[in-house]
Design an enzyme around this catalytic site. Structure first.
Site, mmCIF file in Angstrom:
data_model
loop_
_atom_site.group_PDB
_atom_site.id
_atom_site.type_symbol
_atom_site.label_atom_id
_atom_site.label_comp_id
_atom_site.label_asym_id
_atom_site.label_seq_id
_atom_site.Cartn_x
_atom_site.Cartn_y
_atom_site.Cartn_z
ATOM 1 N NE ARG A 87 -42.189 21.156 -13.665
ATOM 2 C CZ ARG A 87 -40.975 20.596 -13.581
ATOM 3 N NH1 ARG A 87 -40.143 20.962 -12.618
ATOM 4 N NH2 ARG A 87 -40.605 19.673 -14.452
ATOM 5 N N GLY A 99 -41.350 8.837 -16.976
ATOM 6 C CA GLY A 99 -40.037 9.343 -16.585
ATOM 7 C C GLY A 99 -39.063 9.388 -17.750
ATOM 8 C CG ASP A 124 -37.086 20.881 -20.659
ATOM 9 O OD1 ASP A 124 -35.976 20.337 -20.861
ATOM 10 O OD2 ASP A 124 -37.710 20.765 -19.578
ATOM 11 C CG ASN A 158 -38.682 22.485 -15.700
ATOM 12 O OD1 ASN A 158 -38.658 21.822 -16.733
ATOM 13 N ND2 ASN A 158 -37.797 22.338 -14.734
ATOM 14 N NE ARG A 181 -54.340 44.622 -43.682
ATOM 15 C CZ ARG A 181 -55.583 44.739 -44.133
ATOM 16 N NH1 ARG A 181 -56.051 45.930 -44.491
ATOM 17 N NH2 ARG A 181 -56.356 43.679 -44.237
HETATM 18 C C1 UD1 Z 1 -34.505 16.625 -15.707
HETATM 19 C C2 UD1 Z 1 -33.457 15.756 -15.009
HETATM 20 C C3 UD1 Z 1 -32.680 16.628 -14.020
HETATM 21 C C4 UD1 Z 1 -32.031 17.797 -14.747
HETATM 22 C C5 UD1 Z 1 -33.079 18.580 -15.564
HETATM 23 C C6 UD1 Z 1 -32.370 19.562 -16.472
HETATM 24 C C7 UD1 Z 1 -34.359 13.482 -14.830
HETATM 25 C C8 UD1 Z 1 -34.990 12.485 -13.952
HETATM 26 N N1 UD1 Z 1 -34.122 14.685 -14.318
HETATM 27 O O1 UD1 Z 1 -35.411 17.093 -14.715
HETATM 28 O O2 UD1 Z 1 -31.687 15.859 -13.383
HETATM 29 O O3 UD1 Z 1 -31.406 18.650 -13.831
HETATM 30 O O4 UD1 Z 1 -33.853 17.699 -16.403
HETATM 31 O O5 UD1 Z 1 -33.259 20.427 -17.115
HETATM 32 O O6 UD1 Z 1 -34.052 13.159 -15.955
HETATM 33 N N2 UD1 Z 1 -39.865 13.739 -20.719
HETATM 34 C C9 UD1 Z 1 -40.355 12.746 -21.525
HETATM 35 N N3 UD1 Z 1 -40.998 11.687 -20.954
HETATM 36 C C10 UD1 Z 1 -41.167 11.559 -19.610
HETATM 37 C C11 UD1 Z 1 -40.651 12.596 -18.788
HETATM 38 C C12 UD1 Z 1 -40.003 13.663 -19.358
HETATM 39 O O7 UD1 Z 1 -40.227 12.792 -22.741
HETATM 40 O O8 UD1 Z 1 -41.755 10.566 -19.186
HETATM 41 C C13 UD1 Z 1 -39.172 14.870 -21.351
HETATM 42 C C14 UD1 Z 1 -39.857 16.212 -21.110
HETATM 43 O O9 UD1 Z 1 -40.733 16.510 -22.159
HETATM 44 C C15 UD1 Z 1 -38.683 17.184 -21.060
HETATM 45 C C16 UD1 Z 1 -37.521 16.319 -20.604
HETATM 46 O O10 UD1 Z 1 -37.893 14.983 -20.791
HETATM 47 O O11 UD1 Z 1 -38.392 17.713 -22.337
HETATM 48 C C17 UD1 Z 1 -37.159 16.572 -19.156
HETATM 49 O O12 UD1 Z 1 -38.277 16.296 -18.334
HETATM 50 P P1 UD1 Z 1 -38.652 17.210 -17.115
HETATM 51 O O13 UD1 Z 1 -39.871 16.672 -16.483
HETATM 52 O O14 UD1 Z 1 -38.666 18.612 -17.516
HETATM 53 O O15 UD1 Z 1 -37.397 16.916 -16.156
HETATM 54 P P2 UD1 Z 1 -36.817 17.837 -15.028
HETATM 55 O O16 UD1 Z 1 -37.650 17.717 -13.814
HETATM 56 O O17 UD1 Z 1 -36.561 19.189 -15.522
HETATM 57 CA CA CA Z 2 -36.981 20.215 -17.446
#
Ligand code: UD1
Ligand code: CA
Length: 481
Positions: A30, A92, A117, A242, A347
Site C-alpha cells: 500500500r 501472515g 510499521d 500502511n 558544503r
Molecule cells: C495488523 C494486525 C491488525 C492491527 C494492525 C495494527 C494482524 C493479522 N493484523 O494489521 O489487527 O490492527 O496490524 O497496525 O496481525 N508482516 C510480516 N510478515 C507477514 C505479514 C506481515 O513480517 O507475513 C509484518 C509487516 O511487515 C508489518 C507487520 O507485520 O510490519 C504488520 O503487517 P500488516 O500487513 O501491516 O498488518 P495490518 O494489516 O496493518
Molecule cells: Ca500495518
C-alpha cells in the site's frame, strides 16, 4: 553495592525476562514504493529503527527481527543491535512470529510482539504493558486504542464482562464488529511458551488466507488463559503506517513530540509548527530556533546558539554560541561563536574554527578556516586550508578545478586577500602576506610579501567625451536609415 544486590534479588524474584519479536518482513504494497515499508523514515529515521529503540529502552534483552522483503537492507540498517530470522514467504503475521520459534524455544519469559510499521509506540507505553501483563499474570496482553476512525485495523471484541475475547481483522468483520472502536495496535505481550504453543493452532481460513497472529488471542481465551487488554493513553501512538497518508500523520505526531522534547530540555522554539528536527539531532540548552529551521541527520547543536530563520542543517556539528541564519549546511562543522549567513552555503568538508565569520552569498566546500578568519561576502572557498585571522575580501575565489583535477589553496595565518582576487590552485599565500584586490594569483606568495597581479591603470584625459559622441552619432545614423 548493597543497593545493587537488593535490586538484583528483586529482579530475580519478580520480573520475568523480556524478549521481543519485531515484524518487518512485509513489502508494504500500500506504500506503492521501491523502498521497503519499515525503512521509510519518520523524522529522518526508518520506522523499524524507532520500534527497535523503544523495545530496547523497555528492557528487552533479546530482539528478534523477522525479515523478508528487503531483508538485506533491513539487516544492514539495524546491524548487530538485533537478531534476525527470515520469513521467506509472507503468509501472515502469525506465520511471521512462528519463524522466531527456534530462536526463542528454550526461553522462559515474556515475549513482546510489535510491528515494524508502528513507529510511534513509546518505551513508556511498552513498560506499562509489561507491567499490567505481569500484575495480572496474563498469558497475553494486547495493547489497544480507542479510535474514532478504526477502519483498517483489527477490532478488539470484548465479552459481556468486559474481558478480551478475540480480535477480528477489518476484512473479516461483521457490520456489528466493524462498528467497534477499540482497535488492536499490533503490539502484545505473551507468555513465551504459550505463544508458540497457540501458534500451532492458527489456520489461514479467513478473508486474506493468511495466518493471523491475532487469532492467538481467541485461541488462548478458548483455553481459559488470562487475556488482558491495555488501552494506550495517547491514541496517536497506535498509528500503523500502511500508506503515505498514515506516513504523513506519523511524521506530524513524531515531529511535535521531538520538538516538545527539545523545548522541555531548555531549547527555545519560536514557532514549533514551522520547525523540523530529526529524530537523531541533539541540541544544547538556551539555543534559540527561529521559524523555518530544519535540522536533520546526525546533527549536533551546542548551547546558546541562534539558528534561523530558515536554516537548513544536515549532518553537521555546531558549537556553542554559533549563529546561522538563512543558510544551508551539509556535513559541516561550525566552531564556537562563529556566525554564518545570511545566505551562505556550507558544503561537505567545511570546518570552521571559533569566531569565524561567513557572510552573505559565500560558498565553502571541503575547506578548513581557522579561528577568527572572515569571508564576509560573495566568495567561493573550495579545497582550501585557511589559517587564523585571515581576511578574504569580497568576491575573492579559489580556482580549484581545471575540468579534471581539484587542487588545494593554502592561506596562512594573518594573510589578507583583497577583493575580487582569483587564487589559481595549487597555490599558497604565506603568513601575513597581502594580496592586492583584483589580482589573479598563479604563483605562491611568500610570508609577509605583497602580491599584485593586475595590469597597471592608464587614464586617457577627456576620452569619455569622445566615446559618448561616437556612440551618439552611431545611434543617429541607425535611426535615419
Ligand atoms: C495488523 C494486525 C491488525 C492491527 C494492525 C495494527 C494482524 C493479522 N493484523 O494489521 O489487527 O490492527 O496490524 O497496525 O496481525 N508482516 C510480516 N510478515 C507477514 C505479514 C506481515 O513480517 O507475513 C509484518 C509487516 O511487515 C508489518 C507487520 O507485520 O510490519 C504488520 O503487517 P500488516 O500487513 O501491516 O498488518 P495490518 O494489516 O496493518
Ligand atoms: Ca500495518
Amino acid at each position: 553495592m548493597r543497593e545493587n544486590y537488593f535490586f538484583k534479588k528483586e529482579k530475580e524474584a519478580g520480573a520475568l525476562k523480556r524478549l521481543a519479536i519485531v515484524l518487518a518482513a512485509g513489502q508494504g504494497k500500500r506504500m506503492k514504493s521501491k523502498l521497503y515499508k519499515v525503512l521509510h523514515p519518520v523524522c529522518g529515521k526508518p520506522m523499524v529503527g524507532h520500534v527497535l529503540n523503544a523495545v530496547q529502552e523497555a528492557g528487552c534483552e533479546r530482539s528478534i527481527v523477522v525479515v523478508g522483503h528487503g531483508a538485506e537492507a533491513v539487516k544492514s540498517y539495524l546491524g548487530s543491535s538485533a537478531e534476525y530470522v527470515l520469513q521467506e514467504q509472507q503468509l501472515g503475521t502469525g506465520h511471521a512470529v512462528k519463524q522466531a520459534g527456534p530462536l526463542l524455544a528454550g526461553e522462559e519469559g515474556v515475549t513482546l510482539v510489535i510491528c515494524g510499521d508502528t513507529p510511534l509506540v513509546t518505551a513508556e507505553t511498552l513498560e506499562a504493558l509489561f507491567d499490567l501483563h505481569h500484575r495480572k499474570g496474563a498469558a497475553a496482553t494486547v495493547l489497544t486504542a480507542k479510535m474514532e476512525q478504526p477502519h483498517g485495523y483489527g477490532r478488539v471484541i470484548r465479552g459481556a464482562n468486559g474481558t478480551v475475547e478475540r480480535i477480528v481483522e477489518q476484512k473479516d468483520c461483521s457490520p456489528e464488529e466493524a462498528a467497534v472502536q477499540e482497535i488492536n495496535t499490533g503490539t502484545y505481550c505473551f507468555d513465551n511458551a504459550k505463544l508458540f504453543a497457540a501458534l500451532e493452532k492458527v489456520t489461514n481460513k479467513n478473508a486474506q488466507q493468511e495466518y493471523y497472529l491475532t487469532d492467538v488471542i481467541g485461541i488462548l481465551v478458548q483455553a481459559n488463559e488470562i487475556v488482558e487488554g491495555y488501552a494506550v493513553t495517547d491514541v496517536r501512538e497506535s498509528i500503523g503506517v500502511n500508506d503515505r497518508v498514515a506516513l504523513a500523520e506519523a511524521e506530524a505526531v513524531m515531529r511535535e513530540r521531538i520538538v516538545r522534547g527539545h523545548m522541555l530540555n531548555g531549547v527555545t522554539v519560536i514557532d514549533p509548527a514551522s520547525t523540523y528536527i530529526g529524530a537523531e539531532v541533539t541540541i544544547g540548552a538556551d539555543t534559540v530556533l527561529y521559524p523555518g529551521t530544519v535540522l536533520s541527520g546526525k546533527t549536533t547543536i551546542g548551547e546558546d546558539c541562534v539558528l534561523g530563520p530558515a536554516a537548513e542543517i544536515e549532518d553537521s556539528v555546531i558549537q556553542d554560541g554559533a549563529k546561522v541564519k538563512q543558510s544551508v549546511l551539509s556535513r559541516a562543522e561550525v566552531g564556537r561563536e562563529t556566525t554564518v549567513g545570511p545566505f551562505a552555503y556550507l558544503r561537505p568538508g567545511t570546518k570552521l574554527g571559533a569566531h569565524v565569520k561567513i557572510g552573505d552569498f559565500v560558498e565553502i566546500k571541503n575547506a578548513t578556516l581557522d579561528d577568527g578568519s572572515k569571508v564576509s561576502h560573495l566568495s567561493y572557498v573550495g579545497d582550501a586550508k585557511v589559517g587564523k585571522n585571515v581576511n578574504i575580501g569580497c568576491g575573492a575565489i579559489t580556482v580549484n578545478y581545471d575540468g579534471y583535477n581539484k587542487s588545494i589553496t593554502e592561506i596562512e595565518d594573518d594573510a589578507f586577500v583583497g577583493s575580487n582576487v582569483n587564487l589559481i590552485a595549487p597555490v599558497k599565500v604565506g603568513k601575513g602576506a597581502y594580496v592586492v584586490a583584483g589580482s589573479t594569483i598563479t604563483q605562491s606568495v611568500p610570508e609577509n610579501d605583497l602580491a599584485i597581479a593586475r595590469t597597471r591603470q592608464e587614464n586617457k584625459p577627456g576620452y569619455a567625451e569622445k566615446i559618448r559622441a561616437r556612440a551618439k552619432a552611431k545611434k543617429q545614423r541607425q535611426q535615419e536609415s
